[in-house]
Write a protein that holds these residues in place. Structure first.
Motif, PDB file in Angstrom:
ATOM      1  N   CYS A   1       0.834  -1.213   0.000  1.00  0.00           N
ATOM      2  CA  CYS A   1       0.000   0.000   0.000  1.00  0.00           C
ATOM      3  C   CYS A   1       0.865   1.257   0.000  1.00  0.00           C
ATOM      4  O   CYS A   1       0.570   2.229  -0.704  1.00  0.00           O
ATOM      5  N   SER A   2       1.941   1.245   0.774  1.00  0.00           N
ATOM      6  CA  SER A   2       2.797   2.428   0.870  1.00  0.00           C
ATOM      7  C   SER A   2       3.541   2.692  -0.425  1.00  0.00           C
ATOM      8  O   SER A   2       3.934   3.828  -0.714  1.00  0.00           O
ATOM      9  N   ILE A   3       3.745   1.644  -1.219  1.00  0.00           N
ATOM     10  CA  ILE A   3       4.410   1.783  -2.514  1.00  0.00           C
ATOM     11  C   ILE A   3       3.431   2.281  -3.572  1.00  0.00           C
ATOM     12  O   ILE A   3       3.720   3.206  -4.341  1.00  0.00           O
ATOM     13  N   LEU A   4       2.244   1.697  -3.591  1.00  0.00           N
ATOM     14  CA  LEU A   4       1.268   2.021  -4.631  1.00  0.00           C
ATOM     15  C   LEU A   4       0.738   3.444  -4.524  1.00  0.00           C
ATOM     16  O   LEU A   4       0.445   4.082  -5.544  1.00  0.00           O
ATOM     17  N   LYS A   5       0.606   3.938  -3.303  1.00  0.00           N
ATOM     18  CA  LYS A   5      -0.034   5.260  -3.155  1.00  0.00           C
ATOM     19  C   LYS A   5       0.763   6.363  -3.839  1.00  0.00           C
ATOM     20  O   LYS A   5       0.182   7.355  -4.310  1.00  0.00           O
ATOM     21  N   ASN A   6       2.090   6.224  -3.941  1.00  0.00           N
ATOM     22  CA  ASN A   6       2.880   7.245  -4.629  1.00  0.00           C
ATOM     23  C   ASN A   6       2.568   7.290  -6.112  1.00  0.00           C
ATOM     24  O   ASN A   6       2.489   8.357  -6.720  1.00  0.00           O
ATOM     25  N   MET A   7       2.400   6.117  -6.697  1.00  0.00           N
ATOM     26  CA  MET A   7       2.060   6.022  -8.117  1.00  0.00           C
ATOM     27  C   MET A   7       0.710   6.671  -8.400  1.00  0.00           C
ATOM     28  O   MET A   7       0.565   7.457  -9.351  1.00  0.00           O
ATOM     29  N   TYR A   8      -0.275   6.366  -7.549  1.00  0.00           N
ATOM     30  CA  TYR A   8      -1.608   6.915  -7.791  1.00  0.00           C
ATOM     31  C   TYR A   8      -1.693   8.393  -7.416  1.00  0.00           C
ATOM     32  O   TYR A   8      -2.570   9.107  -7.916  1.00  0.00           O
ATOM     33  N   ALA A   9      -0.793   8.863  -6.569  1.00  0.00           N
ATOM     34  CA  ALA A   9      -0.743  10.303  -6.292  1.00  0.00           C
ATOM     35  C   ALA A   9      -0.342  11.074  -7.544  1.00  0.00           C
ATOM     36  O   ALA A   9      -0.845  12.173  -7.799  1.00  0.00           O
ATOM     37  N   ILE A  10       0.565  10.507  -8.338  1.00  0.00           N
ATOM     38  CA  ILE A  10       0.920  11.131  -9.621  1.00  0.00           C
ATOM     39  C   ILE A  10      -0.298  11.165 -10.535  1.00  0.00           C
ATOM     40  O   ILE A  10      -0.595  12.186 -11.171  1.00  0.00           O
ATOM     41  N   ALA A  11      -1.030  10.046 -10.589  1.00  0.00           N
ATOM     42  CA  ALA A  11      -2.209   9.955 -11.464  1.00  0.00           C
ATOM     43  C   ALA A  11      -3.242  11.010 -11.113  1.00  0.00           C
ATOM     44  O   ALA A  11      -3.823  11.654 -11.998  1.00  0.00           O
ATOM     45  N   ILE A  12      -3.494  11.196  -9.818  1.00  0.00           N
ATOM     46  CA  ILE A  12      -4.494  12.168  -9.387  1.00  0.00           C
ATOM     47  C   ILE A  12      -3.956  13.586  -9.526  1.00  0.00           C
ATOM     48  O   ILE A  12      -4.685  14.523  -9.879  1.00  0.00           O
ATOM     49  N   GLY A  13      -2.651  13.757  -9.298  1.00  0.00           N
ATOM     50  CA  GLY A  13      -2.042  15.068  -9.501  1.00  0.00           C
ATOM     51  C   GLY A  13      -2.181  15.544 -10.936  1.00  0.00           C
ATOM     52  O   GLY A  13      -2.393  16.735 -11.198  1.00  0.00           O
ATOM     53  N   LEU A  14      -2.075  14.632 -11.870  1.00  0.00           N
ATOM     54  CA  LEU A  14      -2.220  14.986 -13.284  1.00  0.00           C
ATOM     55  C   LEU A  14      -3.578  15.620 -13.577  1.00  0.00           C
ATOM     56  O   LEU A  14      -3.658  16.673 -14.228  1.00  0.00           O
ATOM     57  N   VAL A  15      -4.644  14.993 -13.093  1.00  0.00           N
ATOM     58  CA  VAL A  15      -5.971  15.550 -13.375  1.00  0.00           C
ATOM     59  C   VAL A  15      -6.247  16.793 -12.537  1.00  0.00           C
ATOM     60  O   VAL A  15      -6.982  17.685 -12.969  1.00  0.00           O
ATOM     61  N   SER A  16      -5.634  16.873 -11.346  1.00  0.00           N
ATOM     62  CA  SER A  16      -5.783  18.093 -10.544  1.00  0.00           C
ATOM     63  C   SER A  16      -5.144  19.280 -11.243  1.00  0.00           C
ATOM     64  O   SER A  16      -5.683  20.394 -11.250  1.00  0.00           O
ATOM     65  N   GLY A  17      -3.974  19.039 -11.823  1.00  0.00           N
ATOM     66  CA  GLY A  17      -3.299  20.112 -12.550  1.00  0.00           C
ATOM     67  C   GLY A  17      -4.079  20.574 -13.762  1.00  0.00           C
ATOM     68  O   GLY A  17      -4.094  21.761 -14.088  1.00  0.00           O
ATOM     69  N   LYS A  18      -4.748  19.653 -14.422  1.00  0.00           N
ATOM     70  CA  LYS A  18      -5.500  19.988 -15.636  1.00  0.00           C
ATOM     71  C   LYS A  18      -6.840  20.628 -15.321  1.00  0.00           C
ATOM     72  O   LYS A  18      -7.210  21.648 -15.914  1.00  0.00           O
ATOM     73  N   TYR A  19      -7.589  20.048 -14.376  1.00  0.00           N
ATOM     74  CA  TYR A  19      -8.975  20.458 -14.161  1.00  0.00           C
ATOM     75  C   TYR A  19      -9.204  21.256 -12.875  1.00  0.00           C
ATOM     76  O   TYR A  19     -10.153  22.042 -12.817  1.00  0.00           O
ATOM     77  N   GLY A  20      -8.410  21.019 -11.852  1.00  0.00           N
ATOM     78  CA  GLY A  20      -8.641  21.699 -10.574  1.00  0.00           C
ATOM     79  C   GLY A  20     -10.023  21.429 -10.021  1.00  0.00           C
ATOM     80  O   GLY A  20     -10.646  22.304  -9.422  1.00  0.00           O
ATOM     81  N   SER A  21     -10.510  20.202 -10.211  1.00  0.00           N
ATOM     82  CA  SER A  21     -11.889  19.863  -9.858  1.00  0.00           C
ATOM     83  C   SER A  21     -11.943  18.698  -8.871  1.00  0.00           C
ATOM     84  O   SER A  21     -11.438  17.608  -9.171  1.00  0.00           O
TER      85      SER A  21
END
Length: 319
Positions: A180-200
């Motif tokens: 879990c501690s390893i995977l969350k970093n990967m998915y933080a990038i994924a969510i950061g990408l859409v946050s940067g684009k949409y801010g939603s």
């Protein structure tokens, strides 16, 4: 007194040592290879290299001497994941009895192995959770999942942690805590990408939900207990890392989402743990022929390792 050694006097190691020193039954020593940090702690009760404005509990001392491990009751490893195993082999020569070794580092070995499994001690545990270092140092209530056997969990929670403001939940499945501690970093990038684009928030939680689903499947693939996703190391750490701008992995994703170019990882000034994880996990699911079940991982890989287009990433993960 509980003889506690925290190996690693960086930002997180120092903040953990400070909190453990709140328990007056703990004698806390920071082990470090940084001579300037050691002298600062012992002379000034400060670690100005990492916390310029903070004073440490005067009971904390620092050393670079490996003999400190001889009488340790518990050793907390707060070191880069790449050095955990060789460091453990080295201190094994010093330990006179059977200390509890608690791994707080987050990462996999280059072979994709779980680090805690390669630590050469009988009593091994992993402790991970939503815990930014600055908030830990500032004394806010902080939670972890303790992965290890029940006897060690009961000892650590009832003897070492009282009055520290640390809260634990527990699972015997050490591998699931590590994963879990390893995977969350990967998915933080994924969510950061859409946050940067949409801010939603709508879009953030759309991808967050997909991330949770994929994490549960990956826990199962690695032979771990999928229910660990509901522990502090699962939903808690994922939420902290993926939705808070103090996170390097989220920030990395946001910058790409906003259109900034990213450097080659070999020459990057900051280590982005999730980037390496994307490659390791994608190789695993490709070997199993299950890429279609993990659209977030698959499209992160295409974006970062196959020169994929940003808009193609958004179209794939948001449908």
């Amino acid at each position: 007194m509980n003889e506690i050694v925290v190996a690693g006097a960086g930002v997180f190691g120092t903040s953990v040592a400070e909190r453990l020193a709140w328990n007056k039954n703990n004698h806390v020593v920071l082990h470090t290879i940084e001579t300037d940090v050691m002298e600062d702690i012992n002379t000034n009760h400060q670690n100005t290299k990492y916390f310029p404005t903070k004073f440490l509990n005067p009971g904390i001392t620092a050393t670079d001497d490996d003999t400190v491990f001889q009488n340790a009751d518990a050793v907390l490893l707060v070191l880069p994941s790449s050095v955990i195993v060789p460091f453990s082999l080295r201190i094994k020569k010093q330990a006179k009895h059977n200390p509890l070794i608690v791994n707080l580092a987050k990462g996999m070995s280059d072979s994709g192995a779980f680090i805690t499994e390669d630590i050469p001690f009988e009593r091994r545990a992993s402790m991970k959770g939503p815990s930014f270092a600055i908030e830990t140092m500032n004394g806010f209530p902080t939670s972890f999942t303790f992965g290890g056997n029940k006897e060690d969990y009961e000892y650590f929670s009832s003897t070492v942690l009282p009055k520290t403001g640390f809260t634990l939940d527990w699972t015997e499945d050490v591998r699931s805590v590590e994963l879990c501690s390893i995977l969350k970093n990967m998915y933080a990038i994924a969510i950061g990408l859409v946050s940067g684009k949409y801010g939603s928030p709508n879009v953030d939680f759309l991808v967050y939900t997909k991330a949770v689903r994929e994490m549960r499947k990956l826990l199962d693939i690695y032979g771990c207990n999928p229910e660990t996703i509901f522990c502090y190391c699962g939903l808690g750490d994922l939420g902290l890392t993926a939705l808070n701008d103090l996170s390097r992995n989220r920030t990395f994703g946001m910058l790409i989402g906003k259109g900034f170019l990213f450097n080659d990882e070999k020459n990057a000034a900051t280590v982005i743990e999730g980037r390496r994880t994307i490659k390791l996990i994608r190789e695993k699911i490709k070997t199993l022929g299950r890429e279609n079940e993990f659209p977030v991982v698959e499209n992160l890989y295409k974006l970062l390792y196959e020169n994929g287009k940003l808009n193609e990433y958004f179209m794939a993960v948001l449908k």
